[in-house]
Design a protein around this motif. Structure first.
Motif, mmCIF file in Angstrom:
data_model
loop_
_atom_site.group_PDB
_atom_site.id
_atom_site.type_symbol
_atom_site.label_atom_id
_atom_site.label_comp_id
_atom_site.label_asym_id
_atom_site.label_seq_id
_atom_site.Cartn_x
_atom_site.Cartn_y
_atom_site.Cartn_z
ATOM 1 N N ASP A 32 0.824 -1.206 0.000
ATOM 2 C CA ASP A 32 0.000 0.000 0.000
ATOM 3 C C ASP A 32 0.865 1.266 0.000
ATOM 4 O OD1 ASP A 32 -2.249 -1.573 0.006
ATOM 5 O OD2 ASP A 32 -2.608 -1.371 2.170
ATOM 6 N N LEU A 33 1.960 1.241 0.751
ATOM 7 C CA LEU A 33 2.860 2.393 0.765
ATOM 8 C C LEU A 33 3.505 2.610 -0.597
ATOM 9 C CD1 LEU A 33 4.630 2.072 4.222
ATOM 10 C CD2 LEU A 33 3.048 3.847 3.493
ATOM 11 N N ALA A 34 3.821 1.537 -1.307
ATOM 12 C CA ALA A 34 4.404 1.668 -2.642
ATOM 13 C C ALA A 34 3.405 2.321 -3.597
ATOM 14 C CB ALA A 34 4.835 0.300 -3.168
ATOM 15 N N VAL A 35 2.140 1.963 -3.490
ATOM 16 C CA VAL A 35 1.102 2.571 -4.340
ATOM 17 C C VAL A 35 0.978 4.059 -4.031
ATOM 18 C CG1 VAL A 35 -1.378 2.608 -4.797
ATOM 19 C CG2 VAL A 35 -0.172 0.426 -4.671
ATOM 20 N N ILE A 36 0.976 4.397 -2.746
ATOM 21 C CA ILE A 36 0.876 5.801 -2.357
ATOM 22 C C ILE A 36 2.096 6.570 -2.855
ATOM 23 C CG2 ILE A 36 0.905 7.366 -0.364
ATOM 24 C CD1 ILE A 36 -0.812 5.261 1.099
ATOM 25 N N ASP A 37 3.278 5.957 -2.757
ATOM 26 C CA ASP A 37 4.504 6.600 -3.216
ATOM 27 C C ASP A 37 4.452 6.887 -4.714
ATOM 28 O OD1 ASP A 37 7.134 7.614 -2.928
ATOM 29 O OD2 ASP A 37 7.946 5.710 -3.659
ATOM 30 N N LYS A 38 3.945 5.951 -5.499
ATOM 31 C CA LYS A 38 3.830 6.165 -6.945
ATOM 32 C C LYS A 38 2.845 7.292 -7.249
ATOM 33 C CE LYS A 38 5.290 1.733 -8.637
ATOM 34 N NZ LYS A 38 5.143 0.710 -9.644
ATOM 35 N N LYS A 39 1.746 7.365 -6.500
ATOM 36 C CA LYS A 39 0.778 8.440 -6.706
ATOM 37 C C LYS A 39 1.396 9.792 -6.384
ATOM 38 C CE LYS A 39 -3.425 5.774 -5.915
ATOM 39 N NZ LYS A 39 -4.601 5.596 -5.040
ATOM 40 N N ILE A 40 2.176 9.867 -5.309
ATOM 41 C CA ILE A 40 2.832 11.120 -4.943
ATOM 42 C C ILE A 40 3.826 11.528 -6.016
ATOM 43 C CG2 ILE A 40 4.452 12.158 -3.306
ATOM 44 C CD1 ILE A 40 3.026 10.558 -1.103
ATOM 45 N N GLU A 41 4.601 10.568 -6.516
ATOM 46 C CA GLU A 41 5.559 10.869 -7.578
ATOM 47 C C GLU A 41 4.847 11.386 -8.827
ATOM 48 O OE1 GLU A 41 8.135 7.617 -8.509
ATOM 49 O OE2 GLU A 41 8.962 7.536 -6.484
ATOM 50 N N MET A 42 3.717 10.783 -9.171
ATOM 51 C CA MET A 42 2.963 11.220 -10.338
ATOM 52 C C MET A 42 2.435 12.643 -10.149
ATOM 53 S SD MET A 42 0.439 8.631 -12.401
ATOM 54 C CE MET A 42 -0.809 8.705 -11.171
ATOM 55 N N ILE A 43 1.932 12.937 -8.962
ATOM 56 C CA ILE A 43 1.418 14.273 -8.687
ATOM 57 C C ILE A 43 2.545 15.301 -8.750
ATOM 58 C CG2 ILE A 43 0.451 15.745 -6.867
ATOM 59 C CD1 ILE A 43 -1.234 13.291 -6.027
ATOM 60 N N LEU A 44 3.682 14.977 -8.142
ATOM 61 C CA LEU A 44 4.797 15.927 -8.132
ATOM 62 C C LEU A 44 5.372 16.136 -9.528
ATOM 63 C CD1 LEU A 44 6.670 14.963 -4.856
ATOM 64 C CD2 LEU A 44 5.204 16.927 -5.276
ATOM 65 N N SER A 45 5.453 15.078 -10.306
ATOM 66 C CA SER A 45 5.991 15.239 -11.662
ATOM 67 C C SER A 45 5.010 16.028 -12.526
ATOM 68 C CB SER A 45 6.274 13.877 -12.302
ATOM 69 O OG SER A 45 5.078 13.160 -12.527
ATOM 70 N N GLY A 46 3.742 15.894 -12.290
ATOM 71 C CA GLY A 46 2.736 16.663 -13.021
ATOM 72 C C GLY A 46 2.817 18.138 -12.683
ATOM 73 N N ARG A 47 3.103 18.458 -11.444
ATOM 74 C CA ARG A 47 3.212 19.857 -11.038
ATOM 75 C C ARG A 47 4.467 20.489 -11.586
ATOM 76 N NH1 ARG A 47 0.244 21.021 -5.472
ATOM 77 N NH2 ARG A 47 -1.624 19.859 -5.992
ATOM 78 N N LYS A 48 5.543 19.721 -11.699
ATOM 79 C CA LYS A 48 6.774 20.256 -12.269
ATOM 80 C C LYS A 48 6.559 20.651 -13.719
ATOM 81 C CE LYS A 48 10.382 17.950 -9.609
ATOM 82 N NZ LYS A 48 11.445 16.967 -9.685
ATOM 83 N N GLY A 49 5.823 19.837 -14.464
ATOM 84 C CA GLY A 49 5.585 20.097 -15.868
ATOM 85 C C GLY A 49 4.745 21.335 -16.093
ATOM 86 N N LYS A 50 3.853 21.672 -15.182
ATOM 87 C CA LYS A 50 2.972 22.816 -15.350
ATOM 88 C C LYS A 50 3.698 24.124 -15.059
ATOM 89 C CE LYS A 50 -1.310 20.404 -14.348
ATOM 90 N NZ LYS A 50 -2.446 20.283 -13.453
ATOM 91 N N ARG A 51 4.730 24.091 -14.238
ATOM 92 C CA ARG A 51 5.419 25.328 -13.860
ATOM 93 C C ARG A 51 6.429 25.758 -14.856
ATOM 94 N NH1 ARG A 51 6.325 24.939 -7.385
ATOM 95 N NH2 ARG A 51 4.139 24.838 -6.882
#
Length: 51
Positions: free
Chosen positions: A32-51
């Protein structure tokens, strides 16, 4: 009547079952922690692309 050997075997069996159950719980929590970690990475990488 149960002998000391029988009681000792039941105690050992209970300890082994407890260890297996604990390891199973740890495995599921880690998954479950690995799934949460992947979701956080996806969110952070998405925010980097928008800035």
């Amino acid at each position: 009547m149960a002998t000391q050997e029988t009681i000792l075997l039941y105690i050992i069996l209970g300890a082994v079952i407890g260890i297996i159950y604990g390891l199973r719980r740890i495995y599921f929590l880690e998954r479950d922690l690995a799934v949460i970690d992947k979701k956080i990475e996806m969110i952070l990488s998405g925010r980097k692309g928008k800035r």
